[in-house]
Design an enzyme around this catalytic site. Structure first.
Site, PDB file in Angstrom:
ATOM      1  N   TYR A 151       0.690  -1.217   0.090  1.00  0.00           N
ATOM      2  CA  TYR A 151       0.089  -0.162  -0.008  1.00  0.00           C
ATOM      3  C   TYR A 151       0.889   1.275  -0.099  1.00  0.00           C
ATOM      4  O   TYR A 151       1.536   1.534   1.158  1.00  0.00           O
ATOM      5  CB  TYR A 151      -0.783  -0.010   1.392  1.00  0.00           C
ATOM      6  CG  TYR A 151      -1.861   1.036   1.356  1.00  0.00           C
ATOM      7  CD1 TYR A 151      -2.161   1.953   0.547  1.00  0.00           C
ATOM      8  CD2 TYR A 151      -2.644   1.122   2.645  1.00  0.00           C
ATOM      9  CE1 TYR A 151      -2.958   3.112   0.666  1.00  0.00           C
ATOM     10  CE2 TYR A 151      -3.595   2.088   2.952  1.00  0.00           C
ATOM     11  CZ  TYR A 151      -3.963   3.109   1.959  1.00  0.00           C
ATOM     12  OH  TYR A 151      -4.617   4.218   2.044  1.00  0.00           O
ATOM     13  N   LYS A 180      -1.761  -1.176  -4.241  1.00  0.00           N
ATOM     14  CA  LYS A 180      -2.736  -0.151  -4.034  1.00  0.00           C
ATOM     15  C   LYS A 180      -1.929   1.203  -4.041  1.00  0.00           C
ATOM     16  O   LYS A 180      -0.944   1.308  -3.225  1.00  0.00           O
ATOM     17  CB  LYS A 180      -3.512  -0.368  -2.517  1.00  0.00           C
ATOM     18  CG  LYS A 180      -4.443   0.904  -2.190  1.00  0.00           C
ATOM     19  CD  LYS A 180      -5.061   0.927  -1.061  1.00  0.00           C
ATOM     20  CE  LYS A 180      -6.096   2.010  -0.693  1.00  0.00           C
ATOM     21  NZ  LYS A 180      -6.873   1.949   0.648  1.00  0.00           N
TER      22      LYS A 180
END
Length: 318
Positions: A151, A180
């Site tokens: 992320y 992400k």
């Protein structure tokens, strides 16, 4: 539960209620109910959300203790199973050893994929240290039967940016299923896709859904989509089909509200908007986070009404 990641998934709010003693506690029933309502909503072309993100930034994650977090995720896993979508949750720690323990705990309550945020350290880790942090999380995830999603959130205070070189190295680890990217700088997505056109990348900021799709993202994780799921799913349908003009109309309609997704108080702002949408302003203001001023509350209300009005014209209100 596997996902091909092509689509959008909601980062659901953790609804709270007042206990008999007057303190706030998790309202598991309401949280499950709202998550189910979002997952059952269809876009104009019939698709739905393809995952469920629990106990994230919008889910009071920073304020929950370990027991609260695991109990919340266990309850959300029931909803995810009912709608046959994977359950995703975030994890971060100061050390890779602590992170491994967190991942082990998440696997016991039904989490399928762990969004691994950079380490919570004041000093910036070296590339080698950062890689080792993620490599151990990937190996741990494999041992306990889950996957991970690195992320990158360079726009958020307190998180170290992951270089594109490191992201590429992480993307080829066997148990990494997607990346992400939460930033308004979608050129990062484009750069990664130019290096590997087969990457699965999810955008994490609602304002750039269309732009991220143009850059190569296969989907996104949404907060505004919890409030207006039909609009969010339909916009992603258009993005996936390359119908950019139609997708952009929805993005523009959502713009007044999506703006809040990129603000420091995004949880407090969007949770209030959710409360307004469901005629539960008091519930929308219940948070372990910061209290909003009257000016902030009025601003959220105005932004919500503007988005609702624009979406009504497009027939995108549930």
């Amino acid at each position: 539960m596997k996902s091909n990641w092509n689509g959008v998934m909601p980062a659901v709010f953790t609804w709270l209620k007042e206990s008999k003693s007057g303190t706030l506690e998790i309202d598991f029933d309401e949280t499950q109910k709202q998550a189910a309502n979002i997952l059952k909503t269809q876009g104009k072309n019939g698709s739905r959300m393809n995952g469920l993100v629990g106990s994230g930034t919008l889910g009071e994650n920073s304020y929950l203790n370990t027991n609260q977090r695991l109990s919340l995720l266990k309850s959300l896993s029931e909803v995810a199973k009912e709608y046959s979508v994977p359950l995703i949750s975030g994890a971060s720690s100061e050390t890779k050893e602590e992170l491994a323990k967190i991942i082990e705990g998440l696997a016991t309550v039904g989490v399928d994929t762990v969004m691994v945020m950079p380490p919570k350290t004041k000093t910036v880790p070296s590339e080698k240290e950062m890689y080792e942090y993620y490599a151990l999380s990937e190996a741990t995830a494999k041992d306990v039967g889950v996957t991970i999603m690195p992320y990158n959130n360079p726009d958020a205070a307190g998180y170290h940016a992951l270089s594109t070189e490191l992201l590429m190295k992480l993307s080829v680890l066997p148990n990494v299923t997607a990346l992400k990217i939460s930033t308004i700088d979608v050129s990062i997505i484009e750069t990664l896709m130019l290096e590997n056109k087969n990457l699965k990348i999810l955008a994490g900021v609602d304002t750039v859904t269309v732009h991220a799709g143009l850059a190569g993202a296969c989907g996104g994780i949404t907060g505004v989509g919890c409030i207006f799921p039909k609009a969010s799913v339909t916009m992603q349908e258009y993005v996936s089909n390359g119908e950019w003009a139609k997708a952009n109309k929805i993005s523009q309609a959502l713009n007044s509200l999506s703006y809040l997704d990129a603000q420091p108080l995004l949880m407090e702002y969007l949770k209030l908007a959710m409360g307004i949408h469901y005629n539960d302003v008091a519930g929308g203001l219940r948070t372990f986070g910061k209290k909003l001023s009257k000016q902030q509350i009025d601003d959220v209300h105005s932004r919500y009404l503007l988005a609702k009005e624009r979406l009504e014209v497009l027939d995108l209100i549930n």
